[in-house]
Scaffold this motif. Sequence first.
Motif: not given
Length: 202
Positions: A14-15, A70-72, A74-80
Amino acid sequence: MTTRDFRCCSSAALWTDKTQSRQRMVCFLHSTDDERERVAATDAAAERIGLKPRPREMQRWGWVYDWTYGPNIDLRARELMIEWATSHGLRIRRDTSMYRRCLHWLSEGRCRYHCVVDGSHIQSEDPHYVALAGGSTSWMDHVTAWTRDGEPAALVSQPYGLDDRSRQALAVLAEHPAFEVEVDDNGGWYSRSTGFVVVRRA
């Protein structure tokens, strides 16, 4: 210069840090306590914004819920995404139907025109739909559908740049009585290189 730190001994990588200056992709074994806490926090919020768990046999660290593309990874994308959805009281409409990410669904609650969604791209040659979208569907990329209290509330599109044709189409769409349109060139959660378009049900 970009520093790359790809530490992974599993397909569950995971990124956790993905910027222009630093890129870090890790699995559970190589993650820090802070990264594990962040993943746990996004997992705890996932169902609140409408996400469902993946089948148990497909679950592993960082991949428990059915995050959108994207969020799948990228951890920061999930948070946003969680921050945005929570602040607007929205839940994602995450299902396999290809007719629930179009403007008909948003305005009418369902699509009767068989608009085709190819991945997250809207592919429609129907003149009625192209006209409804403002004369062009090129602005519809990485599309997600959102509900409020179970009713269609918004479509979010995150295209790679908005050309003049797309901007003209969005200006036309904004005049439609069924919709409200918001455009943010600074981008949303998908990527720093994409725009952020929200079409809300008026």
